[in-house]
Design a protein around this motif. Structure first.
Motif, mmCIF file in Angstrom:
data_model
loop_
_atom_site.group_PDB
_atom_site.id
_atom_site.type_symbol
_atom_site.label_atom_id
_atom_site.label_comp_id
_atom_site.label_asym_id
_atom_site.label_seq_id
_atom_site.Cartn_x
_atom_site.Cartn_y
_atom_site.Cartn_z
ATOM 1 N N ARG A 228 8.752 8.777 -1.417
ATOM 2 C CA ARG A 228 8.431 8.493 -0.008
ATOM 3 C C ARG A 228 6.913 8.401 0.203
ATOM 4 O O ARG A 228 6.409 7.535 0.917
ATOM 5 N N THR A 229 6.193 9.343 -0.421
ATOM 6 C CA THR A 229 4.728 9.360 -0.266
ATOM 7 C C THR A 229 4.131 8.086 -0.855
ATOM 8 O O THR A 229 3.228 7.470 -0.267
ATOM 9 N N PHE A 230 4.639 7.692 -2.025
ATOM 10 C CA PHE A 230 4.139 6.482 -2.684
ATOM 11 C C PHE A 230 4.360 5.258 -1.780
ATOM 12 O O PHE A 230 3.445 4.453 -1.572
ATOM 13 N N ILE A 231 5.540 5.151 -1.231
ATOM 14 C CA ILE A 231 5.832 4.013 -0.337
ATOM 15 C C ILE A 231 4.943 4.087 0.909
ATOM 16 O O ILE A 231 4.374 3.091 1.355
ATOM 17 N N MET A 232 4.818 5.306 1.455
ATOM 18 C CA MET A 232 4.024 5.496 2.673
ATOM 19 C C MET A 232 2.566 5.079 2.480
ATOM 20 O O MET A 232 1.900 4.631 3.412
ATOM 21 N N SER A 233 2.083 5.218 1.240
ATOM 22 C CA SER A 233 0.671 4.912 0.983
ATOM 23 C C SER A 233 0.363 3.425 1.153
ATOM 24 O O SER A 233 -0.799 3.047 1.208
ATOM 25 N N PHE A 234 1.385 2.604 1.247
ATOM 26 C CA PHE A 234 1.184 1.161 1.471
ATOM 27 C C PHE A 234 1.460 0.779 2.925
ATOM 28 O O PHE A 234 1.650 -0.389 3.237
ATOM 29 N N THR A 235 1.509 1.782 3.801
ATOM 30 C CA THR A 235 1.814 1.510 5.205
ATOM 31 C C THR A 235 0.736 2.089 6.121
ATOM 32 O O THR A 235 -0.138 2.827 5.673
ATOM 33 N N ASP A 236 0.869 1.760 7.418
ATOM 34 C CA ASP A 236 -0.046 2.327 8.417
ATOM 35 C C ASP A 236 0.661 3.430 9.215
ATOM 36 O O ASP A 236 0.389 3.613 10.404
ATOM 37 N N ASN A 237 1.549 4.153 8.555
ATOM 38 C CA ASN A 237 2.334 5.201 9.215
ATOM 39 C C ASN A 237 1.435 6.197 9.954
ATOM 40 O O ASN A 237 0.488 6.717 9.381
#
Lengths: 290, 410
Positions: free
Chosen positions: A31-40
């Motif tokens: 989840r963290t890895f995916i989140m790192s490519f977002t503007d969450n």
């Protein structure tokens, strides 16, 4: 692949651990890895922004200080606890009642980093114990607020961390020293080796695997240092004592730029993973040999 | 038969339990020290029962609330005003409380000015849990010893500082401990010269490289150069023996610029409110300006997706009432949000009276008045100035870079 009853049973035994590790460890990592490519931001639906967070991390001049501090921490908080831990372990074995000294030096390792941070906050304060001791031995001119001025604050915190981390390294080296064969040592002594020659030419090479283990463990811990810094200075003043882990927390839980915080977390994890790989490799190789 | 009776008793308990939960309002807050006072005040509300959850750690509180707002949020939660609540408003996750405000404003029970701290596009999204002003605390014992009186002009203020410095004391305590207090004197110097510019600056209509900011930093620097302010290294409250508050109570530091919520801490330091310490609002550097004071409001908001939203709205209605406001003021010594409630006693009461009767312009605190992304980085930049006052030009440039980055994307 053949599955027999025993194999199935074995899988069943490890299943709870596998499920727990997957839920608690693997899932958040993904989840963290995916989140790192977002503007969450924790409020609005997250948008994919590619490598923007990683580019920001390496291009923003504000992040030079945390990167520099993390490198200082990684080097000094590895060298000092490991070197002093070895010196204590080597010296203690010649002392009567060595168990007492072992316990004494190990006790700080049982204190939580947060509690130690609060304790050293008082010790390193302008009117704290450290300045009082300096004044008592005639070094009053060195008195200062150790946690307020950079770079003294980073070095002071590394000192506090060394106090805490030395005990565990001493224990690692004690195990190594106690397992050393006596014959090469005695032979070296007969040949005239003593003092530093004996330590550097005979003892250290013989317990080198323990040095590798202690150093890699210290590297992993110091690269991700957070709690000591957060409790003592919060990375300040003026971000001068901030480390990457503090940056991650600050971006994630104060500014709520969760995507960016995730990118910092991924970077820290990747470096930690590299160290961990070599750490496990050396531990497992040692176990294979023994 | 026994089995059937058991089932019936069980169902009765179940329904009664559900029935009693129907009026429950959840309140999450990060002011753990206020827990008893929340309970005591909401106990007066006969319509609702409350489940009040304190969070000891602000960061975990914020994370919990933010993450819950789309899923299962509490009906009520405390937060920070201005830009700190704006992203929740923009995301449509908090309830518009304008109808409740309108009701109390129409009845003449609350001031419409108070709502401004919580307003976006003409709608009001919170009610105040905390109202505080930011006056100067001063040590009356030192003032009496040196024959000083409360300054009415900037010149009198600086003259007092000179005499205090000459007596071997530090005229003004400042701190950047914990990062955030760095903005306190920055905003104060700005509003004492040009409050309109300050409001333009925090809204992105003026620049941190403008002469007004340079003047603020230069005044600040001159105070530090003259030894009128300490170096900012002291802790804020009780944490260490030489904290700003402890030095103030000993008379070693004679003034502190802090919110009125700090009053009990000051008194707890061992000096008596009224007799030994008091307040004054700083005079303006630009004498032609009307009096002004920094104002801080802490909001309570209603989560739009809360299951207990209707009960929470009813709770907000109660909170705005005279009874709730009077109780809250009695317990917390905060200025009341309901105009019918009595003012708190002591120094705070006198200060509020002076502000109300003197027509003071109430200016929103920097922490809430400017976007969080700018503010959080700005306090670190301003801290760099406190560490090295000669760095003000670099700090101004860096602050403007932060502002440019934000305003170009928003």
């Amino acid at each position: 692949m053949n599955f027999n009853k025993d194999t199935n049973q074995a899988y069943l035994y490890i299943a709870p651990a596998v499920i727990l590790v997957s839920l608690i460890c693997i899932y958040p990592i993904i989840r963290t890895f995916i989140m790192s490519f977002t503007d969450n931001d924790g409020l609005n639906p997250a948008n994919f922004i590619g490598f923007d967070n990683y580019i920001k991390l390496f291009l923003d001049p504000n992040y030079i200080i945390p990167i520099k501090n993390t490198i200082i921490w990684t080097v000094l908080a590895t060298v000092f606890p490991v070197a002093i831990g070895f010196l204590f372990a080597y010296s203690i074995q010649f002392l009567p009642r060595s168990n007492f000294f072992q316990i004494l030096i190990y006790i700080p390792a049982t204190v939580s980093a947060a509690a130690a941070g609060v304790l050293f906050g008082f010790i390193l304060d302008k009117s704290g114990l450290f300045n009082q001791v300096l004044a008592l031995i005639g070094f009053e001119h060195l008195n200062r607020d150790w946690l307020f001025r950079a770079p003294e604050n980073t070095y002071s915190m590394i000192g506090a961390y060394t106090w805490q981390a030395t005990g565990i390294n001493m224990m690692i080296f004690l195990v190594g020293l106690q397992g050393l064969p006596k014959e090469p040592m005695e032979a070296a002594k007969i040949d005239g080796a003593k003092g530093f020659t004996l330590i550097f030419k005979i003892v250290i090479p013989m317990i080198m695997p323990y040095f590798v283990i202690a150093s890699l463990l210290a590297l992993i811990n110091s690269f991700r240092i957070f709690d000591s810094v957060w409790v003592m200075t919060m990375g300040g003043p003026g971000r001068y004592s901030e480390t990457l882990a503090v940056t991650m927390y600050r971006e994630g839980f104060i500014i709520f730029d969760l995507g960016y915080a995730a990118a910092v977390a991924v970077l820290i994890s990747l470096v930690g993973l590299v160290f961990s790989y070599y750490y496990l490799k050396s531990v497992l190789t040692k176990e294979d040999v023994s | 038969m026994r089995k059937l009776t058991s089932i019936l008793i069980g169902l009765t308990f179940l329904f009664s339990a559900n029935f009693s939960l129907a009026g429950d309002v959840q309140l999450y807050h990060d002011k753990a020290g206020w827990q008893d006072w929340w309970i005591e005040t909401f106990d007066l509300d006969s319509n609702n029962s409350y489940e009040i959850t304190p969070f000891a750690d602000t960061s975990s509180f914020q994370a919990t609330v933010r993450q819950s707002l789309r899923a299962d949020p509490p009906g009520l939660f405390t937060w920070w005003a201005g830009y700190r609540m704006k992203d929740m408003v923009d995301a449509g996750l908090v309830e518009d409380l304008s109808p409740i405000w309108d009701k109390y404003i129409a009845a003449g029970q609350v001031s419409p000015d108070l709502a401004k701290a919580f307003q976006f596009d003409g709608k009001t999204y919170a009610v105040p849990s905390l109202i505080a002003f930011w006056p100067m605390y001063y040590n009356k014992l030192v003032y009496a010893e040196l024959g000083l009186s409360e300054p009415k002009t900037w010149e009198e203020l600086e003259s007092n500082f000179e005499k205090i410095k000459a007596s071997g004391r530090t005229p003004v305590g400042q701190t950047i401990e914990g990062r955030w207090p760095a903005f306190i004197w920055f905003e104060e110097f700005l509003i004492r010269s040009d409050p309109d510019f300050y409001e333009d600056l925090v809204e992105g209509r003026a620049k941190y490289t403008d002469p007004q900011v340079e003047e603020a930093f230069l005044t600040w620097k001159s105070w530090m150069d003259k030894g009128w302010m300490d170096d900012g290294s002291a802790a804020f409250g009780f944490t260490t023996g030489d904290s700003m508050n402890n030095s103030f109570s000993k008379g070693e530091v004679v003034h502190m610029l802090v919110g009125t919520w700090f009053a009990s801490t000051v008194t707890g330091g061992g000096i008596k409110e009224g007799d030994e310490w008091g307040y004054f609002v700083l005079p303006n550097k630009n004498a032609s300006l009307p009096p002004s004071v920094i104002f801080e409001a802490g909001p309570i908001m209603v989560a739009k997706n809360a299951k207990d939203k209707d009960a929470a709205l009813d709770a907000i209605d109660f909170w705005m009432s005279e009874a709730a406001s009077a109780k809250w003021t009695e317990l917390m010594f905060f200025p009341p949000h309901n105009l019918n409630a009595a003012l708190p006693g002591g120094e705070v009461g006198d200060l509020v009276k002076e502000i109300n009767e003197g027509g003071y312009r109430q200016i929103n605190r920097y922490w809430e008045a400017t976007p969080t992304e700018i503010c959080e980085a700005a306090v670190d930049e301003i801290s760099k100035f406190v560490l090295d006052p000669t760095s003000y030009k670099d700090v101004m440039e860096n602050l403007q870079t932060l502002a440019d980055n934000y305003w170009s994307n928003n």
